[in-house]
Structures are given as C-alpha cells and as structure tokens.
Design an enzyme around this catalytic site. Structure first.
Site, mmCIF file in Angstrom:
data_model
loop_
_atom_site.group_PDB
_atom_site.id
_atom_site.type_symbol
_atom_site.label_atom_id
_atom_site.label_comp_id
_atom_site.label_asym_id
_atom_site.label_seq_id
_atom_site.Cartn_x
_atom_site.Cartn_y
_atom_site.Cartn_z
ATOM 1 N N PHE A 24 0.812 -1.224 0.000
ATOM 2 C CA PHE A 24 0.000 0.000 0.000
ATOM 3 C C PHE A 24 0.842 1.270 0.000
ATOM 4 O O PHE A 24 0.432 2.285 0.547
ATOM 5 C CB PHE A 24 -0.917 -0.001 1.228
ATOM 6 C CG PHE A 24 -1.821 -1.209 1.287
ATOM 7 C CD1 PHE A 24 -2.931 -1.297 0.465
ATOM 8 C CD2 PHE A 24 -1.550 -2.255 2.152
ATOM 9 C CE1 PHE A 24 -3.764 -2.403 0.497
ATOM 10 C CE2 PHE A 24 -2.379 -3.370 2.202
ATOM 11 C CZ PHE A 24 -3.486 -3.436 1.366
ATOM 12 N N SER A 74 6.744 -1.400 2.012
ATOM 13 C CA SER A 74 7.459 -0.281 2.660
ATOM 14 C C SER A 74 8.715 -0.790 3.361
ATOM 15 O O SER A 74 9.721 -0.068 3.435
ATOM 16 C CB SER A 74 6.544 0.434 3.659
ATOM 17 O OG SER A 74 5.977 -0.481 4.575
ATOM 18 N N ASP A 87 4.521 -6.825 12.978
ATOM 19 C CA ASP A 87 3.152 -7.055 12.452
ATOM 20 C C ASP A 87 2.661 -8.380 13.027
ATOM 21 O O ASP A 87 3.435 -9.330 13.146
ATOM 22 C CB ASP A 87 3.199 -7.134 10.911
ATOM 23 C CG ASP A 87 1.844 -6.909 10.244
ATOM 24 O OD1 ASP A 87 0.866 -7.569 10.635
ATOM 25 O OD2 ASP A 87 1.787 -6.081 9.318
ATOM 26 N N SER A 109 1.459 -5.187 18.057
ATOM 27 C CA SER A 109 2.350 -4.052 18.234
ATOM 28 C C SER A 109 2.487 -3.583 19.697
ATOM 29 O O SER A 109 3.620 -3.389 20.173
ATOM 30 C CB SER A 109 1.850 -2.925 17.322
ATOM 31 O OG SER A 109 2.469 -1.735 17.606
ATOM 32 N N HIS A 155 -5.350 0.992 11.332
ATOM 33 C CA HIS A 155 -5.770 2.393 11.173
ATOM 34 C C HIS A 155 -6.997 2.754 12.003
ATOM 35 O O HIS A 155 -7.550 3.846 11.846
ATOM 36 C CB HIS A 155 -6.024 2.694 9.692
ATOM 37 C CG HIS A 155 -4.743 2.846 8.906
ATOM 38 N ND1 HIS A 155 -3.607 2.118 9.161
ATOM 39 C CD2 HIS A 155 -4.421 3.670 7.874
ATOM 40 C CE1 HIS A 155 -2.654 2.475 8.317
ATOM 41 N NE2 HIS A 155 -3.118 3.423 7.524
HETATM 42 C C1 LIG Z 1 -1.649 -0.792 5.982
HETATM 43 S S1 LIG Z 1 -0.950 -2.365 6.321
HETATM 44 C C2 LIG Z 1 0.774 -2.044 6.205
HETATM 45 C C3 LIG Z 1 1.192 -1.750 4.789
HETATM 46 C C4 LIG Z 1 2.675 -1.778 4.540
HETATM 47 N N1 LIG Z 1 3.411 -0.816 5.337
HETATM 48 C C5 LIG Z 1 2.945 -1.573 3.050
HETATM 49 O O1 LIG Z 1 3.758 -0.720 2.681
HETATM 50 O O2 LIG Z 1 2.358 -2.269 2.229
HETATM 51 C C6 LIG Z 1 -1.221 -2.496 8.069
HETATM 52 C C7 LIG Z 1 -0.633 -3.739 8.708
HETATM 53 O O3 LIG Z 1 -0.736 -3.559 10.134
HETATM 54 C C8 LIG Z 1 -0.965 -4.814 10.733
HETATM 55 N N2 LIG Z 1 -1.587 -4.585 12.035
HETATM 56 C C9 LIG Z 1 -2.808 -4.039 12.285
HETATM 57 N N3 LIG Z 1 -3.015 -3.950 13.599
HETATM 58 C C10 LIG Z 1 -1.902 -4.447 14.211
HETATM 59 C C11 LIG Z 1 -1.511 -4.620 15.567
HETATM 60 N N4 LIG Z 1 -2.312 -4.258 16.570
HETATM 61 N N5 LIG Z 1 -0.316 -5.191 15.814
HETATM 62 C C12 LIG Z 1 0.494 -5.581 14.799
HETATM 63 N N6 LIG Z 1 0.188 -5.417 13.504
HETATM 64 C C13 LIG Z 1 -0.997 -4.855 13.208
HETATM 65 C C14 LIG Z 1 -1.828 -5.582 9.758
HETATM 66 O O4 LIG Z 1 -1.690 -6.965 9.962
HETATM 67 C C15 LIG Z 1 -1.332 -5.067 8.395
HETATM 68 O O5 LIG Z 1 -0.428 -5.967 7.815
#
Ligand SMILES: C[S@@+](CC[C@H](N)C(=O)[O-])C[C@H]1O[C@@H](n2cnc3c(N)ncnc32)[C@H](O)[C@@H]1O
Length: 214
Positions: free
Chosen positions: A25, A57, A76, A128, A148
């Site tokens: 993304f 990323s 993650d 996280s 998010h």
């Molecule tokens: C928007 S994606 C990341 C996109 C990535 N940075 C890229 O460039 O494609 C959000 C990620 O956050 C992870 N995520 C969401 N909530 C989380 C949490 N509480 N702890 C760890 N990872 C989390 C999801 O599993 C997901 O893979």
C-alpha cells in the site's frame, strides 16, 4: 529532504526493485520519500516499522538501511487489519492460511528474500503494543503504518513514540487533512505529535508525513 534521484542513487538497487514490485500500500513517490527520510536519521539506528504487511514499505526502508549499515525491525501480527479481513475492501484471497485466516507472513518472507534483506531486516510477529511493552532500545527512525482504527493508531503512537530518541524521525502514513480523502486516526496522531511541541515537521509527500523529535 533528499531529492528522489539522489535517494535512488543511495538505495540498494535489488531491494528497491523488489519494493517496487511488492504487494502493498505504498506508492513509489512515498516509498522514496520514506527511504530518503530514513537516510537522514541519526546514526546508527536501529529503525522500526509498525505494519509490515507483505514488505513493500519494509523493502523501501531496507534499501536505505543497507547503505547505512543499520538494522530495520518490522512489527506485524500478520493477521491483517480490519479492512483486510474476508469480505472487506482490501481483502486478498491469496493471503490466507490453511485455516482461512489472513496470513501475510509468507509474503513478507518472500519480499525479504527477493530483496536480499534477510540480514538487514528483523521481522517480529506479534501485536504491536505487546512488542512495544518489552522494547528498550532507543530508535532513530520510527514508521507507523499499522492498524488504522482509532484505538490501534493512538495505541501505536502512545506505545512507540517514547522509544524515539532525540533528533530521531517519526514517519506516519495515510495522513489525510481532508476527511474526504481518508480515515482520521493517522491525521489525529500527526496532530498530537505536533501539538505536543516535541516534534517539528520535516516533509510531506502524498499522505506521508515525516517529523523530527526535538
Ligand atoms: C496498511 S498495512 C501495512 C502496509 C505496509 N506498510 C505496506 O507498505 O504495504 C497495516 C498492517 O498492520 C498490521 N496490524 C494491524 N493492527 C496491528 C496490531 N495491533 N499489531 C500488529 N500489527 C498490526 C496488519 O496486519 C497489516 O499488515
């Protein structure tokens, strides 16, 4: 701020090519801005990313980390955010395990292998806030791109930003000042950082914001 052509010249070519081809993304313009900001972080690191997904990323940042000789940690739980779950807008039917649950860890491993980043990037699989609670090493670069939702975004800001050293850089993705462009929580934590007086803005590229801790 480092110009895109100058950034590209300083990135590991194999990792950059892999980042650009990876599932994820992060538009290329923002990926280069992210990597360019990381190049200006205080040495020696380490750097930390929240939200690896399939490593897009991560590979941009890793491409910068190689030349800096620093380590990038990426966190993650690999079970996807709310919008990645089955039936949601950003669900990918390729990214499920044998029990039908979202699993992006194989995608991350593939990206790190293809990028040649297995010795530069350390992946931590877990929630996280749980990882942040046992973290003790000062960070010179922090990139927040995890869940998010309001609770997750504010929780990530609360739990990780204290680990950023003075002069360190905080990057936040999906910051949309206009609500018509996207969700509020990344913008809210961006405002919280500025309002705290602890951070000054360094750059804005697309929805990426980079701040420096005073
Ligand atoms: C928007 S994606 C990341 C996109 C990535 N940075 C890229 O460039 O494609 C959000 C990620 O956050 C992870 N995520 C969401 N909530 C989380 C949490 N509480 N702890 C760890 N990872 C989390 C999801 O599993 C997901 O893979």
């Amino acid at each position: 701020v480092v110009r895109p052509a100058a950034v590209i010249a300083r990135l590991d070519a194999r990792a950059l090519a892999t980042a650009r081809a990876a599932r994820g993304f992060m538009p290329d313009e923002e990926g280069l801005a992210l990597a360019g900001a990381a190049l200006t972080a205080p040495r020696p690191g380490p750097w930390l990313e929240v939200g690896s997904y399939c490593g897009r990323s991560t590979a941009y940042l890793g491409a910068a980390a190689v030349g800096c000789g620093t380590t990038l940690v990426t966190v993650d739980h690999h079970r996807g955010s709310e919008e990645n779950q089955p039936g949601e807008q950003y669900h990918d039917t390729d990214l499920v395990d044998d029990a039908g649950r979202v699993d992006t860890l194989p995608g991350l491993r593939r990206t790190l292998r293809d990028a040649g980043l297995e010795r530069t990037v350390v992946a931590i699989v877990g929630p996280s806030p749980t990882v942040a609670a046992i973290w003790a090493t000062p960070l010179s670069f922090l990139f927040l791109d995890g869940g998010h939702s309001p609770a997750v975004q504010h929780g990530d800001f609360d739990s990780w930003s204290p680990h950023l050293r003075r002069g360190g850089l905080l990057a936040i993705h999906d910051v949309f000042p206009d609500p018509r462009d996207g969700g509020r929580p990344p913008y809210e934590i961006y405002l919280r950082a500025l309002d705290s007086g602890d951070f000054g803005e360094v750059s804005a590229t697309g929805s990426l914001r980079v701040l420096r801790r005073r």
